[in-house]
Design a protein around this motif. Structure first.
Motif, PDB file in Angstrom:
ATOM      1  N   SER A  67       0.811  -1.217   0.000  1.00 13.90           N
ATOM      2  CA  SER A  67       0.000   0.000   0.000  1.00 13.90           C
ATOM      3  C   SER A  67       0.843   1.265   0.000  1.00 13.90           C
ATOM      4  O   SER A  67       0.362   2.344  -0.344  1.00 13.90           O
ATOM      5  CB  SER A  67      -0.937   0.012   1.214  1.00 13.90           C
ATOM      6  N   GLN A  68       2.134   1.159   0.373  1.00 13.84           N
ATOM      7  CA  GLN A  68       3.007   2.329   0.459  1.00 13.84           C
ATOM      8  C   GLN A  68       3.996   2.412  -0.692  1.00 13.84           C
ATOM      9  O   GLN A  68       4.808   3.332  -0.736  1.00 13.84           O
ATOM     10  CB  GLN A  68       3.773   2.303   1.788  1.00 13.84           C
ATOM     11  N   LYS A  69       3.955   1.472  -1.625  1.00 16.20           N
ATOM     12  CA  LYS A  69       4.929   1.469  -2.706  1.00 16.20           C
ATOM     13  C   LYS A  69       4.592   2.508  -3.761  1.00 16.20           C
ATOM     14  O   LYS A  69       3.439   2.907  -3.917  1.00 16.20           O
ATOM     15  CB  LYS A  69       5.002   0.071  -3.345  1.00 16.20           C
ATOM     16  N   GLN A  70       5.639   2.938  -4.471  1.00 15.54           N
ATOM     17  CA  GLN A  70       5.468   3.922  -5.535  1.00 15.54           C
ATOM     18  C   GLN A  70       4.553   3.364  -6.606  1.00 15.54           C
ATOM     19  O   GLN A  70       4.640   2.193  -6.987  1.00 15.54           O
ATOM     20  CB  GLN A  70       6.820   4.279  -6.141  1.00 15.54           C
ATOM     21  N   ARG A  71       3.637   4.202  -7.111  1.00 16.20           N
ATOM     22  CA  ARG A  71       2.661   3.743  -8.081  1.00 16.20           C
ATOM     23  C   ARG A  71       2.355   4.839  -9.089  1.00 16.20           C
ATOM     24  O   ARG A  71       2.690   6.006  -8.879  1.00 16.20           O
ATOM     25  CB  ARG A  71       1.384   3.285  -7.381  1.00 16.20           C
ATOM     26  N   THR A  72       1.721   4.442 -10.178  1.00 19.51           N
ATOM     27  CA  THR A  72       1.293   5.373 -11.223  1.00 19.51           C
ATOM     28  C   THR A  72      -0.230   5.379 -11.256  1.00 19.51           C
ATOM     29  O   THR A  72      -0.865   4.317 -11.300  1.00 19.51           O
ATOM     30  CB  THR A  72       1.841   4.933 -12.589  1.00 19.51           C
ATOM     31  N   GLN A  73      -0.816   6.596 -11.259  1.00 18.05           N
ATOM     32  CA  GLN A  73      -2.267   6.755 -11.310  1.00 18.05           C
ATOM     33  C   GLN A  73      -2.595   7.944 -12.197  1.00 18.05           C
ATOM     34  O   GLN A  73      -1.912   8.971 -12.116  1.00 18.05           O
ATOM     35  CB  GLN A  73      -2.840   6.995  -9.908  1.00 18.05           C
ATOM     36  N   TYR A  74      -3.636   7.811 -13.042  1.00 17.99           N
ATOM     37  CA  TYR A  74      -3.951   8.946 -13.910  1.00 17.99           C
ATOM     38  C   TYR A  74      -4.617  10.082 -13.147  1.00 17.99           C
ATOM     39  O   TYR A  74      -4.687  11.215 -13.626  1.00 17.99           O
ATOM     40  CB  TYR A  74      -4.775   8.519 -15.137  1.00 17.99           C
ATOM     41  N   LYS A  75      -5.122   9.804 -11.951  1.00 23.97           N
ATOM     42  CA  LYS A  75      -5.558  10.868 -11.060  1.00 23.97           C
ATOM     43  C   LYS A  75      -5.286  10.411  -9.631  1.00 23.97           C
ATOM     44  O   LYS A  75      -5.378   9.221  -9.323  1.00 23.97           O
ATOM     45  CB  LYS A  75      -7.039  11.198 -11.259  1.00 23.97           C
ATOM     46  N   PRO A  76      -4.899  11.337  -8.736  1.00 24.74           N
ATOM     47  CA  PRO A  76      -4.552  10.951  -7.366  1.00 24.74           C
ATOM     48  C   PRO A  76      -5.716  10.280  -6.655  1.00 24.74           C
ATOM     49  O   PRO A  76      -6.860  10.730  -6.750  1.00 24.74           O
ATOM     50  CB  PRO A  76      -4.192  12.290  -6.704  1.00 24.74           C
ATOM     51  N   ARG A  77      -5.410   9.200  -5.936  1.00 26.16           N
ATOM     52  CA  ARG A  77      -6.426   8.473  -5.188  1.00 26.16           C
ATOM     53  C   ARG A  77      -5.705   7.583  -4.174  1.00 26.16           C
ATOM     54  O   ARG A  77      -4.502   7.336  -4.303  1.00 26.16           O
ATOM     55  CB  ARG A  77      -7.279   7.624  -6.118  1.00 26.16           C
ATOM     56  N   PRO A  78      -6.436   7.076  -3.170  1.00 29.67           N
ATOM     57  CA  PRO A  78      -5.815   6.111  -2.259  1.00 29.67           C
ATOM     58  C   PRO A  78      -5.376   4.857  -3.015  1.00 29.67           C
ATOM     59  O   PRO A  78      -5.908   4.533  -4.076  1.00 29.67           O
ATOM     60  CB  PRO A  78      -6.944   5.789  -1.265  1.00 29.67           C
ATOM     61  N   ALA A  79      -4.410   4.158  -2.444  1.00 33.08           N
ATOM     62  CA  ALA A  79      -3.916   2.935  -3.072  1.00 33.08           C
ATOM     63  C   ALA A  79      -5.049   1.922  -3.228  1.00 33.08           C
ATOM     64  O   ALA A  79      -5.818   1.685  -2.295  1.00 33.08           O
ATOM     65  CB  ALA A  79      -2.787   2.342  -2.239  1.00 33.08           C
ATOM     66  N   VAL A  80      -5.147   1.353  -4.426  1.00 36.56           N
ATOM     67  CA  VAL A  80      -6.143   0.300  -4.670  1.00 36.56           C
ATOM     68  C   VAL A  80      -5.560  -1.060  -4.286  1.00 36.56           C
ATOM     69  O   VAL A  80      -6.179  -1.848  -3.586  1.00 36.56           O
ATOM     70  CB  VAL A  80      -6.591   0.310  -6.143  1.00 36.56           C
ATOM     71  N   PHE A  81      -4.334  -1.352  -4.758  1.00 37.83           N
ATOM     72  CA  PHE A  81      -3.680  -2.615  -4.415  1.00 37.83           C
ATOM     73  C   PHE A  81      -3.010  -2.451  -3.050  1.00 37.83           C
ATOM     74  O   PHE A  81      -2.073  -1.657  -2.893  1.00 37.83           O
ATOM     75  CB  PHE A  81      -2.640  -2.986  -5.473  1.00 37.83           C
ATOM     76  N   THR A  82      -3.491  -3.185  -2.059  1.00 38.64           N
ATOM     77  CA  THR A  82      -2.997  -2.996  -0.691  1.00 38.64           C
ATOM     78  C   THR A  82      -2.255  -4.205  -0.139  1.00 38.64           C
ATOM     79  O   THR A  82      -1.549  -4.076   0.859  1.00 38.64           O
ATOM     80  CB  THR A  82      -4.158  -2.640   0.250  1.00 38.64           C
ATOM     81  N   ASP A  83      -2.398  -5.374  -0.755  1.00 34.16           N
ATOM     82  CA  ASP A  83      -1.656  -6.539  -0.268  1.00 34.16           C
ATOM     83  C   ASP A  83      -1.590  -7.587  -1.375  1.00 34.16           C
ATOM     84  O   ASP A  83      -2.497  -7.691  -2.211  1.00 34.16           O
ATOM     85  CB  ASP A  83      -2.328  -7.132   0.975  1.00 34.16           C
ATOM     86  N   LEU A  84      -0.490  -8.346  -1.374  1.00 35.78           N
ATOM     87  CA  LEU A  84      -0.293  -9.401  -2.359  1.00 35.78           C
ATOM     88  C   LEU A  84       0.403 -10.573  -1.687  1.00 35.78           C
ATOM     89  O   LEU A  84       1.437 -10.397  -1.045  1.00 35.78           O
ATOM     90  CB  LEU A  84       0.552  -8.892  -3.540  1.00 35.78           C
ATOM     91  N   LYS A  85      -0.162 -11.754  -1.838  1.00 37.16           N
ATOM     92  CA  LYS A  85       0.459 -12.973  -1.334  1.00 37.16           C
ATOM     93  C   LYS A  85       0.674 -13.920  -2.510  1.00 37.16           C
ATOM     94  O   LYS A  85      -0.190 -14.063  -3.384  1.00 37.16           O
ATOM     95  CB  LYS A  85      -0.413 -13.642  -0.270  1.00 37.16           C
ATOM     96  N   ILE A  86       1.853 -14.561  -2.524  1.00 35.93           N
ATOM     97  CA  ILE A  86       2.215 -15.482  -3.593  1.00 35.93           C
ATOM     98  C   ILE A  86       2.429 -16.857  -2.982  1.00 35.93           C
ATOM     99  O   ILE A  86       3.291 -17.030  -2.114  1.00 35.93           O
ATOM    100  CB  ILE A  86       3.495 -15.015  -4.331  1.00 35.93           C
ATOM    101  N   GLU A  87       1.637 -17.836  -3.418  1.00 34.07           N
ATOM    102  CA  GLU A  87       1.747 -19.194  -2.903  1.00 34.07           C
ATOM    103  C   GLU A  87       2.217 -20.126  -4.023  1.00 34.07           C
ATOM    104  O   GLU A  87       1.692 -20.094  -5.137  1.00 34.07           O
ATOM    105  CB  GLU A  87       0.399 -19.683  -2.372  1.00 34.07           C
TER     106      GLU A  87
END
Length: 461
Positions: free
Chosen positions: A268-288
């Motif tokens: 949720s705190q990683k650098q991201r690209t957005q066409y308009k400012p908004r809260p982070a959409v992707f907040t967690d990722l788990k890889i199994e």
């Protein structure tokens, strides 16, 4: 011919004062009068103020490098590192706060899509307008007009106002005009990302022609393959600081190291690209994976990605993609919600998406996972380095051997057969076989019977 560098940059810097607006009511005459009354004093005061002020944000600081005739210098760095600010100062669009830059020769710059285009004018009219802005005489534009139009691939829409052009058509026409100016220096920012793969290849070829003609190119791109193949040297821009000139491979490695610095940061705190400012959409990722270790997968193994989403209740229809890129930033796989499952999503306050990949046949190496949510406006949320994935040897072909990363990106099943008098060689005649038993598997050299056997097929293939 002069032995001096075509571009000389000495202690160049640009500071912005946070929270302070420029004088919006100053006229051009005011600027000229002010320049005549004390430009040197104001410049000195401005540098001193920037050095002392806590409100000063240095987009670029103490940048120094030279570029010689015929060289292609790549500027690489993360978003916000200062690359575009550097190019704007070199193109005389932005005034530096300190230092100086000297460019010897005519400059053509392409920093933003459609720079210098008037939306109400047609493509034909904008070719003459943009060419004039870039310093071309009318006779020169007329002589090269057909070549520009053919390169841009917009013949059918030449007499249509450019406000009706797509962004891809805009960039094709803008690049065609700039590239056919035959400049001594061509400055190109990341605008080529707008074009399709075929046009990007054409543009890179044109820049190669410019270089071979003895011209000089400044090139900003996040396409590390293009940087490695096209550039003679690379400068890494990181948080406004500029490195020494580096060999392209070394520059790319150092750049990729900076992009991996945030792997331990929550998604949720990683650098991201957005066409308009908004809260982070992707907040967690788990890889199994089947290996029992997160983020480690055998070649051809099954992998599952669990993606947490938040604050996207305003989204009416969007697609989600998960891409996998190699160490040079080149995508090697893409899994798309619409392509693979015909799935568009409507947002909610929170939710979860799951991606199951039954077999990921990548050759062993280190890869990065990218998450993208997009609609018809652009990137709603894009995280280029959301996580990493390490692929290790897996005997997916059943032979104990697979291609190496230098031979292929993927490992695909196939079947060979022989006929016409050919016969299968004896096990004792095969290099790396001892008594018919394979002497080597995996990614490290293992000695067997005094010999080192190879995991991959011969490198000459």
């Amino acid at each position: 011919m002069s032995d001096k560098p075509v571009i000389s940059v000495e202690n160049l810097g640009k500071a912005y004062f946070l929270g302070k607006a420029a004088d919006k009511h100053a006229t051009f005459a005011d600027v000229l009068v002010g320049a005549a009354k004390g430009a040197v004093r104001r410049f000195t005061d401005r540098v001193a103020d920037a050095s002392k002020s806590s409100d000063a944000y240095w987009a670029v600081r103490n940048a120094s490098f030279d570029v010689n005739r015929g060289e292609v210098l790549g500027l690489v760095g993360r978003n916000g590192a200062g690359k575009s600010t550097m190019l704007k100062m070199l193109s005389r669009i932005t005034e530096p706060t300190e230092g100086r830059a000297v460019i010897r020769g005519r400059v053509a710059s392409l920093l933003e899509v459609g720079t210098g285009f008037h939306p109400e004018l047609t493509g034909r009219e904008n070719i003459f307008l943009n060419g004039a802005i870039l310093g071309m005489r009318r006779t020169e534009i007329t002589r090269k007009f057909d070549e520009i139009v053919a390169f841009s691939e917009v013949e059918q829409f030449l007499d249509t106002p450019v406000k009706r052009y797509s962004s891809g058509m805009y960039v094709r026409l803008a690049f065609a005009v700039a590239a056919h100016l035959d400049p001594e220096v061509l400055i190109v920012d990341e605008v080529l990302a707008v074009g399709d793969a075929t046009f990007q290849k054409k543009c890179l070829g044109k820049m190669g022609d410019v270089m071979r003609a003895g011209r000089t190119v400044l090139f900003v791109s996040h396409n590390m393959d293009a940087v490695t193949n096209l550039c003679t040297h690379v400068v890494l821009v990181n948080k406004g600081k500029v490195s020494d000139r580096l060999h392209p491979e070394d520059g790319v490695k150092q750049y990729l190291a900076t992009t991996a610095e945030g792997m331990g940061v929550p998604l949720s705190q990683k650098q991201r690209t957005q066409y308009k400012p908004r809260p982070a959409v992707f907040t967690d990722l788990k890889i199994e994976t089947e290996t029992g270790h997160d983020r480690v997968l055998h070649t051809g193994g099954r992998v599952r990605f669990d993606i947490e989403l938040s604050d996207c209740q305003d989204i009416k229809a969007a697609t989600v993609g998960l891409a996998i890129s190699d160490n040079r930033g080149k995508r090697v796989a893409l899994f798309h919600s619409m392509y693979h499952s015909g799935l568009w999503i409507r947002g909610a306050q929170s939710g979860r998406m799951t991606l199951e990949v039954p077999s990921l046949p990548l050759t062993p190496g280190n890869y990065y996972v990218e998450l993208v949510m997009a609609d018809d406006q652009g990137y709603i949320d894009r995280v280029e380095r959301a996580d990493k994935l390490d692929i290790v040897f897996g005997d997916m072909l059943g032979t104990g051997k697979i291609p190496s990363a230098s031979q292929s990106v993927v490992v695909l099943p196939a079947h060979w057969d022989i006929a016409g008098g050919l016969d299968r060689a004896a096990a004792s005649d095969i290099p790396g076989e001892v008594g018919g038993v394979q002497a080597y598997q995996g990614g490290s050299d293992v000695k067997a019977g005094g010999a080192i056997a190879m995991n991959a097929i011969p490198a000459a293939v």
